[in-house]
Write an enzyme that holds these catalytic residues in place. Structure first.
Site, PDB file in Angstrom:
ATOM      1  N   LYS A  23       0.833  -1.212   0.000  1.00  0.00           N
ATOM      2  CA  LYS A  23       0.000   0.000   0.000  1.00  0.00           C
ATOM      3  C   LYS A  23       0.862   1.255   0.000  1.00  0.00           C
ATOM      4  O   LYS A  23       0.667   2.167  -0.804  1.00  0.00           O
ATOM      5  CB  LYS A  23      -0.907  -0.002   1.237  1.00  0.00           C
ATOM      6  CG  LYS A  23      -1.539   1.343   1.555  1.00  0.00           C
ATOM      7  CD  LYS A  23      -2.372   1.316   2.819  1.00  0.00           C
ATOM      8  CE  LYS A  23      -1.640   1.582   4.093  1.00  0.00           C
ATOM      9  NZ  LYS A  23      -1.445   2.986   4.473  1.00  0.00           N
ATOM     10  N   ASN A  24       1.826   1.299   0.939  1.00  0.00           N
ATOM     11  CA  ASN A  24       2.579   2.542   1.123  1.00  0.00           C
ATOM     12  C   ASN A  24       3.594   2.793   0.011  1.00  0.00           C
ATOM     13  O   ASN A  24       4.206   3.857  -0.031  1.00  0.00           O
ATOM     14  CB  ASN A  24       3.257   2.556   2.497  1.00  0.00           C
ATOM     15  CG  ASN A  24       2.224   2.768   3.597  1.00  0.00           C
ATOM     16  OD1 ASN A  24       1.089   3.163   3.317  1.00  0.00           O
ATOM     17  ND2 ASN A  24       2.614   2.491   4.836  1.00  0.00           N
ATOM     18  N   CYS A 119      -3.314  13.088  13.671  1.00  0.00           N
ATOM     19  CA  CYS A 119      -4.234  11.967  13.466  1.00  0.00           C
ATOM     20  C   CYS A 119      -4.229  11.097  14.704  1.00  0.00           C
ATOM     21  O   CYS A 119      -3.528  11.398  15.680  1.00  0.00           O
ATOM     22  CB  CYS A 119      -3.920  11.204  12.191  1.00  0.00           C
ATOM     23  SG  CYS A 119      -2.631  10.023  12.335  1.00  0.00           S
ATOM     24  N   ARG A 124       2.097  13.984  13.690  1.00  0.00           N
ATOM     25  CA  ARG A 124       2.415  13.838  12.267  1.00  0.00           C
ATOM     26  C   ARG A 124       2.642  15.185  11.573  1.00  0.00           C
ATOM     27  O   ARG A 124       1.864  15.636  10.727  1.00  0.00           O
ATOM     28  CB  ARG A 124       1.361  12.985  11.572  1.00  0.00           C
ATOM     29  CG  ARG A 124       1.188  11.661  12.291  1.00  0.00           C
ATOM     30  CD  ARG A 124       0.426  10.657  11.512  1.00  0.00           C
ATOM     31  NE  ARG A 124       1.164  10.082  10.410  1.00  0.00           N
ATOM     32  CZ  ARG A 124       0.676   9.177   9.571  1.00  0.00           C
ATOM     33  NH1 ARG A 124      -0.541   8.758   9.715  1.00  0.00           N
ATOM     34  NH2 ARG A 124       1.408   8.702   8.594  1.00  0.00           N
ATOM     35  N   ASP A 310       4.828   0.290  12.280  1.00  0.00           N
ATOM     36  CA  ASP A 310       3.551  -0.246  11.802  1.00  0.00           C
ATOM     37  C   ASP A 310       3.328  -1.684  12.255  1.00  0.00           C
ATOM     38  O   ASP A 310       2.212  -2.196  12.152  1.00  0.00           O
ATOM     39  CB  ASP A 310       3.476  -0.187  10.264  1.00  0.00           C
ATOM     40  CG  ASP A 310       3.497   1.242   9.755  1.00  0.00           C
ATOM     41  OD1 ASP A 310       3.249   2.168  10.549  1.00  0.00           O
ATOM     42  OD2 ASP A 310       3.779   1.442   8.560  1.00  0.00           O
ATOM     43  N   ARG A 402      -8.355  -0.278   4.923  1.00  0.00           N
ATOM     44  CA  ARG A 402      -7.462   0.682   4.258  1.00  0.00           C
ATOM     45  C   ARG A 402      -6.145   0.017   3.869  1.00  0.00           C
ATOM     46  O   ARG A 402      -5.455   0.495   2.970  1.00  0.00           O
ATOM     47  CB  ARG A 402      -7.151   1.858   5.194  1.00  0.00           C
ATOM     48  CG  ARG A 402      -8.363   2.678   5.534  1.00  0.00           C
ATOM     49  CD  ARG A 402      -7.956   3.856   6.369  1.00  0.00           C
ATOM     50  NE  ARG A 402      -6.865   4.569   5.698  1.00  0.00           N
ATOM     51  CZ  ARG A 402      -6.147   5.517   6.253  1.00  0.00           C
ATOM     52  NH1 ARG A 402      -6.381   5.895   7.476  1.00  0.00           N
ATOM     53  NH2 ARG A 402      -5.183   6.103   5.578  1.00  0.00           N
TER      54      ARG A 402
HETATM   55  C1  EPZ Z   1       4.758   6.697   6.478  1.00  0.00           C
HETATM   56  O1  EPZ Z   1       4.118   7.797   7.103  1.00  0.00           O
HETATM   57  C2  EPZ Z   1       3.729   5.597   6.408  1.00  0.00           C
HETATM   58  N1  EPZ Z   1       2.583   6.049   5.639  1.00  0.00           N
HETATM   59  C3  EPZ Z   1       3.302   5.191   7.802  1.00  0.00           C
HETATM   60  O2  EPZ Z   1       2.424   4.090   7.699  1.00  0.00           O
HETATM   61  C4  EPZ Z   1       4.507   4.764   8.604  1.00  0.00           C
HETATM   62  O3  EPZ Z   1       4.125   4.532   9.935  1.00  0.00           O
HETATM   63  C5  EPZ Z   1       5.578   5.868   8.573  1.00  0.00           C
HETATM   64  O4  EPZ Z   1       5.880   6.232   7.213  1.00  0.00           O
HETATM   65  C6  EPZ Z   1       6.863   5.471   9.274  1.00  0.00           C
HETATM   66  O5  EPZ Z   1       7.364   4.307   8.707  1.00  0.00           O
HETATM   67  C7  EPZ Z   1       2.619   6.039   4.336  1.00  0.00           C
HETATM   68  O6  EPZ Z   1       3.606   5.692   3.700  1.00  0.00           O
HETATM   69  C8  EPZ Z   1       1.379   6.446   3.620  1.00  0.00           C
HETATM   70  P1  EPZ Z   1       7.123   9.981   8.566  1.00  0.00           P
HETATM   71  P2  EPZ Z   1       4.793   9.254   7.090  1.00  0.00           P
HETATM   72  O7  EPZ Z   1       7.089  11.245   7.778  1.00  0.00           O
HETATM   73  O8  EPZ Z   1       5.433   9.468   5.792  1.00  0.00           O
HETATM   74  C9  EPZ Z   1       7.554  13.063  12.254  1.00  0.00           C
HETATM   75  C10 EPZ Z   1       0.463   2.841   8.144  1.00  0.00           C
HETATM   76  O9  EPZ Z   1      -0.018   2.314   9.183  1.00  0.00           O
HETATM   77  N2  EPZ Z   1       7.697  14.110  11.218  1.00  0.00           N
HETATM   78  O10 EPZ Z   1       8.351   9.144   8.496  1.00  0.00           O
HETATM   79  O11 EPZ Z   1       3.748  10.205   7.542  1.00  0.00           O
HETATM   80  C11 EPZ Z   1       6.083  12.642  12.339  1.00  0.00           C
HETATM   81  O12 EPZ Z   1       5.373  13.507  13.215  1.00  0.00           O
HETATM   82  C12 EPZ Z   1       1.053   4.235   8.184  1.00  0.00           C
HETATM   83  O13 EPZ Z   1       0.468   2.288   7.024  1.00  0.00           O
HETATM   84  C13 EPZ Z   1       8.068  15.385  11.594  1.00  0.00           C
HETATM   85  O14 EPZ Z   1       8.312  15.685  12.759  1.00  0.00           O
HETATM   86  O15 EPZ Z   1       5.876   9.051   8.221  1.00  0.00           O
HETATM   87  C14 EPZ Z   1       6.202  11.216  12.846  1.00  0.00           C
HETATM   88  O16 EPZ Z   1       6.242  11.238  14.247  1.00  0.00           O
HETATM   89  C15 EPZ Z   1       0.837   4.934   9.460  1.00  0.00           C
HETATM   90  N3  EPZ Z   1       8.139  16.354  10.621  1.00  0.00           N
HETATM   91  C16 EPZ Z   1       7.557  10.728  12.315  1.00  0.00           C
HETATM   92  O17 EPZ Z   1       8.259  11.905  11.875  1.00  0.00           O
HETATM   93  C17 EPZ Z   1       7.867  16.079   9.308  1.00  0.00           C
HETATM   94  O18 EPZ Z   1       7.939  16.981   8.468  1.00  0.00           O
HETATM   95  C18 EPZ Z   1       7.492   9.759  11.148  1.00  0.00           C
HETATM   96  O19 EPZ Z   1       6.833  10.361  10.083  1.00  0.00           O
HETATM   97  C19 EPZ Z   1       7.515  14.765   8.939  1.00  0.00           C
HETATM   98  C20 EPZ Z   1       7.425  13.787   9.916  1.00  0.00           C
END
Ligand code: EPZ
Length: 440
Positions: A23-24, A119, A124, A310, A402
């Site tokens: 998915k991701n 969320c 996030r 995850d 989802r």
């Molecule tokens: C992706 O989310 C995945 N989603 C998530 O999967 C997954 O948990 C995550 O990566 C980590 O592996 C998709 O790919 C659609 P991040 P993403 O940006 O890109 C902080 C699932 O269950 N952060 O690496 O949103 C943020 O707050 C989902 O399938 C900042 O501080 O993850 C978070 O705590 C849930 N500033 C952490 O980093 C930013 O600008 C990780 O976020 C961006 C992120």
């Protein structure tokens, strides 16, 4: 209509399960198709509500999108994009929509994308996305709940991410594909889905190297250098890891097919540490075997190649019925232990202390009515139900839909007694697929 999953635990999973496309990864490839003013075909795209949401979003932007369920193929032609605005309706239901920001800005020098809020699993933030796009020369402002980004032109730049955010890495990569000159992205995310996105963009005529390491170099190319492509999405390592947790929790023995075993190294090494057995059968299949007693392990979630956040939720369920005390430390999200209260209702001995879950293994869980609060929490409750004594009902199953294609069918094939039901207008349960009468 609201649906729920009803399942009776106590059966060891056995047989084999084939994992769907990731998915991701697939959602990001679909967003990347906006860079191309021609056709791309993406295979191994799972039939999930998130894929449906991305399909609808791309259509509102003016793309032709055709999803063929039986072939698991999506064909996208983004030649006639006439709208650069991703509406809040999409971003609020699926945060991955935010990734069209990089593609639209990269191709049209302009994008307006609804700002995702926090969320259920955490705050996030998106500050790193914005910082990266600004470094490429975009002016970014937030107005009435939207991120509005504009640039006269985008120019390659050196960008350091304060943390290896998956989404920020992807948005910056997408925006840099058509920028002038080279972008060097340091402390980039190294997830397999990032490599898949880079491979997809390169197959389209882009020039990205270093994906899968902490430094990614994106050499800008011209729009006319991009060409139509056919591409196959990587397997879903999180779906695979969820089935691993389910097999372990039920003390089963089963084969998992269509995976890249090295994507799951952190997960399989924890299963071995618990006392389970993992055999690599061929480059795309493993056998998971978990007969007998299993012990406790400590898990710390980290960006790839660390243990994926995850998968911590389904592993909490497996550890809840393993001997000893396990500690899971969640380092990615502030609020990803929401399933613990529901697991306690099933008899688990689990407590949260700041960002740690302390899990004291019990001999068995008992079936209960529980509610899925998010995608992976829902999966965790299903894993718990599979090893619980008696019948469980997992409500709000739309979260699970989802990210898990045909989960009821796949678990049934592994020998689980599981079914999906929905409530009709009179609030009575209605059968929607074969259900064992003992479940009713
Ligand atoms: C992706 O989310 C995945 N989603 C998530 O999967 C997954 O948990 C995550 O990566 C980590 O592996 C998709 O790919 C659609 P991040 P993403 O940006 O890109 C902080 C699932 O269950 N952060 O690496 O949103 C943020 O707050 C989902 O399938 C900042 O501080 O993850 C978070 O705590 C849930 N500033 C952490 O980093 C930013 O600008 C990780 O976020 C961006 C992120």
């Amino acid at each position: 209509m609201h649906q729920k999953i009803v399942l009776e635990g106590g059966r060891k999973l056995k047989g084999e399960v084939t994992v769907s496309g990731a998915k991701n990864a697939a959602l990001k490839l679909m967003a990347a198709s906006l860079l191309l003013d021609d056709t791309c075909e993406i295979y191994n795209v799972p039939e999930l509500t998130d894929v449906c949401t991305m399909t609808k979003l791309l259509k509102t932007l003016g793309a032709d999108v055709d999803y063929n369920k039986s072939e698991q193929k999506v064909v996208i032609n983004a030649a006639n994009i006439d709208n650069i605005e991703a509406h809040y309706d999409f971003v609020s239901t699926m945060r991955a929509s935010f990734i069209v920001l990089g593609s639209l800005l990269g191709r049209f020098n302009e994008a307006k994308v609804a700002l995702p809020g926090g969320c259920s699993i955490g705050e996030r933030r998106i500050d790193l996305h914005i910082k990266g796009l600004e470094a490429l020369g975009a002016q970014v402002k937030i107005e009435s709940g939207y991120v509005i980004a504009r640039a006269k032109k985008l120019t390659g730049s050196k960008i350091y991410l304060d943390r290896p955010s998956v989404g920020a890495t992807e948005n910056i990569m997408l925006a840099a594909v058509l920028a002038e000159g080279a972008t060097i992205l340091s402390n980039a995310a190294q997830e397999p889905e990032i490599i898949d996105l880079a491979n997809f963009i390169n197959a389209m005529g882009g020039d990205i190297s270093g994906a899968g390491t902490s430094e990614i170099i994106i050499n800008g190319v011209k729009q006319e250098d991009l060409r139509p492509l056919s591409y196959t999405t990587i397997p879903d390592r999180i779906e695979a890891g969820t089935y691993i947790a389910a097999i372990v929790a039920t003390r089963g023995k089963a084969v998992i097919r269509n995976i890249f075993p090295n994507h799951l190294s952190a997960v399989t090494s924890k299963v071995i540490e618990m006392g389970g057995k993992i055999s690599i059968l061929d480059p795309f299949s493993i056998e998971v075997s978990a007969g007998g007693k299993l012990g406790s392990v400590n898990i710390v979630t980290q960006p790839y190649p660390g243990f994926p956040t995850d998968l911590q939720s389904p592993f909490v369920s497996a550890l809840a019925v393993s001997e000893g005390i396990s500690i899971i430390t969640e380092n990615i999200y502030e609020n990803r232990f929401r399933q613990l209260g529901e697991l306690r209702r099933m008899g688990a001995d689990v407590q949260q202390e700041s960002n740690k879950a302390i899990i004291k293994g019990v001999r068995e869980l008992t079936g209960a009515q529980v509610i899925a609060t998010d995608l992976r929490a829902g999966a965790a409750l299903i894993v718990a139900g599979l090893c619980a004594e008696g019948v469980s009902e997992v409500k709000d199953i739309h979260h699970v839909d989802r990210g898990y294609e045909k989960i009821v069918e796949k678990l049934s094939n592994l020998g689980a007694n599981i079914s999906r039901l929905e409530l009709d207008e009179t609030n009575l349960d209605v059968k929607i697929n074969n259900i064992d009468e003992n479940l009713l």
